[in-house]
Design a protein around this motif. Sequence first.
Motif, short mmCIF file in Angstrom:
data_model
loop_
_atom_site.label_atom_id
_atom_site.label_comp_id
_atom_site.label_asym_id
_atom_site.label_seq_id
_atom_site.Cartn_x
_atom_site.Cartn_y
_atom_site.Cartn_z
N LYS A 100 0.85 -1.18 0.00
CA LYS A 100 0.00 0.00 0.00
C LYS A 100 0.89 1.23 0.00
N ARG A 101 0.32 2.42 -0.21
CA ARG A 101 1.12 3.62 -0.12
C ARG A 101 1.78 3.68 1.25
N ASN A 102 2.96 4.22 1.29
CA ASN A 102 3.67 4.32 2.56
C ASN A 102 3.00 5.30 3.49
N PHE A 103 2.98 4.98 4.76
CA PHE A 103 2.60 5.94 5.79
C PHE A 103 3.62 5.82 6.91
N ARG A 104 3.76 6.89 7.66
CA ARG A 104 4.83 6.97 8.64
C ARG A 104 4.27 6.92 10.06
N ILE A 105 4.97 6.19 10.92
CA ILE A 105 4.61 6.14 12.33
C ILE A 105 5.68 6.89 13.12
N PHE A 106 5.25 7.93 13.80
CA PHE A 106 6.15 8.68 14.69
C PHE A 106 5.90 8.20 16.11
N CYS A 107 6.95 7.75 16.78
CA CYS A 107 6.82 7.20 18.13
C CYS A 107 7.45 8.14 19.15
N TRP A 108 6.74 8.43 20.22
CA TRP A 108 7.38 9.13 21.33
C TRP A 108 7.22 8.29 22.59
N ILE A 109 8.34 8.15 23.28
CA ILE A 109 8.41 7.28 24.45
C ILE A 109 8.57 8.14 25.69
N MET A 110 7.68 7.96 26.64
CA MET A 110 7.72 8.74 27.88
C MET A 110 8.66 8.07 28.88
N THR A 111 9.65 8.82 29.34
CA THR A 111 10.65 8.28 30.25
C THR A 111 10.96 9.30 31.33
N SER A 112 11.99 9.04 32.12
CA SER A 112 12.41 9.93 33.20
C SER A 112 13.91 9.86 33.33
N PRO A 113 14.55 10.85 33.96
CA PRO A 113 16.01 10.78 34.12
C PRO A 113 16.48 9.52 34.83
N GLN A 133 10.29 7.57 12.83
CA GLN A 133 11.10 8.45 13.67
C GLN A 133 10.66 8.22 15.11
N HIS A 134 11.55 8.52 16.05
CA HIS A 134 11.18 8.39 17.45
C HIS A 134 11.94 9.40 18.29
N ILE A 135 11.33 9.79 19.41
CA ILE A 135 11.99 10.63 20.40
C ILE A 135 11.61 10.14 21.79
N PHE A 136 12.43 10.50 22.76
CA PHE A 136 12.16 10.22 24.17
C PHE A 136 11.86 11.55 24.85
N ILE A 137 10.77 11.59 25.61
CA ILE A 137 10.37 12.81 26.31
C ILE A 137 10.42 12.55 27.80
N SER A 138 11.06 13.49 28.50
CA SER A 138 11.29 13.38 29.94
C SER A 138 11.00 14.74 30.57
N SER A 139 11.26 14.84 31.86
CA SER A 139 11.11 16.13 32.54
C SER A 139 12.37 16.97 32.41
N GLN A 140 13.44 16.36 31.91
CA GLN A 140 14.70 17.07 31.73
C GLN A 140 15.28 16.74 30.36
N THR A 141 15.87 17.75 29.73
CA THR A 141 16.55 17.53 28.46
C THR A 141 17.91 16.88 28.71
N ASN A 142 18.22 15.86 27.95
CA ASN A 142 19.51 15.18 28.01
C ASN A 142 20.03 15.09 26.58
N LYS A 143 21.02 15.92 26.25
CA LYS A 143 21.51 15.99 24.88
C LYS A 143 22.32 14.77 24.48
N THR A 144 22.82 14.02 25.45
CA THR A 144 23.64 12.85 25.16
C THR A 144 22.78 11.65 24.77
N PHE A 145 21.68 11.44 25.47
CA PHE A 145 20.90 10.22 25.24
C PHE A 145 20.32 10.16 23.81
#
Length: 358
Positions: A100-113, A133-145
Amino acid sequence: MWRPTLEFVFGLTLGFVYAYLNAFLLSDSFSNRRSLKCNCAQSRDTVRDTLPIKYSTRSEPATEDGVQTLLTDVDATRLTNSTNYTRSKNDTGSTENTPKRNFRIFCWIMTSPANLEKRAKYVQRTWARRCDQHIFISSQTNKTFPTFGVDTSEGRYHLTEKTMLGFDYVYKYHYNDGDWFLKADDDAYVIVENLKYFLSNQNTEEPIYFGHHFKPIAEQDYFSGGSGFVVSKEAMRRFGKYGTESNLCRNQHGVAGDVNFGKCMRNLGVKVGNSTDKYGRNRFHCFNPETHLRGHYPLWYYSYDANGARYGTESMSKHPISFHYMENQILTVHHLLYHVRPYGISIDVTEDINQEHT
């Protein structure tokens, strides 16, 4: 009279040649040359693994703490060549899986420090990479992870704010990066291929979302947050455009992030979708596989589950999408799914188990 002598000399010569070659191949000098070649390849891998980890799924595998990621070349190929499926009828009238035509799933994962090393890094190494694509969302930004911080505190009493702010962040910065938007906890395991298969006959322009169906508490039924729920493009658009209004999705606080998000969806006119397969079996699971197979549920679950709190193999779809409380099982399940096959057993994956979409 010379023939036996010549045969003897010829055989003796071959024997010396064989012995010399054998000794050479086993010698330290040859072994050293082989090891030098291996070390060169290893050094290239080492250089590669020191590169920063991108939050996009197409990044290379990384090595941390001496534990190599389970994302192999086979996984990378599957990521690149992943296909979405829909149902169509062939010349004989039977249904088959076709691209089928491509569709994209964007995943965001809720985590903590506190959970980056205990949980999130294993999600990052395994199933998260299979999202578009995916990202991790926390209460603090961590540029390394990396993680992206939202303005809230950690703890159960802030789950609602964290959920709302997480979706708000995704809408502001990644709305154009996906057609469907999956939110999951850092102790969930998601089989992204099965999620794509399920969504292949769903319409992302419809205001709808899917997950493990719970029925009480909220005025509208809602989905368990831990195992993940997936939101359509139209539902995300409504959240981003109207969700800031205080009478719809804001001014909500407390433990029950999934309940309050369900209220928000109801206020925005987003429907609760049915994700069971055509046999009525669950695809999203709010516990780990063993709990759903054995039926060792807590008492509250029997009144919450909208599908009758069934258990055993017949309660679980053969194309399950997600499981929760997988903190100590993520690497094991990933390895069994993508790197192990029973010898001599072929698995039929041609049956279409999606329900007719109306």
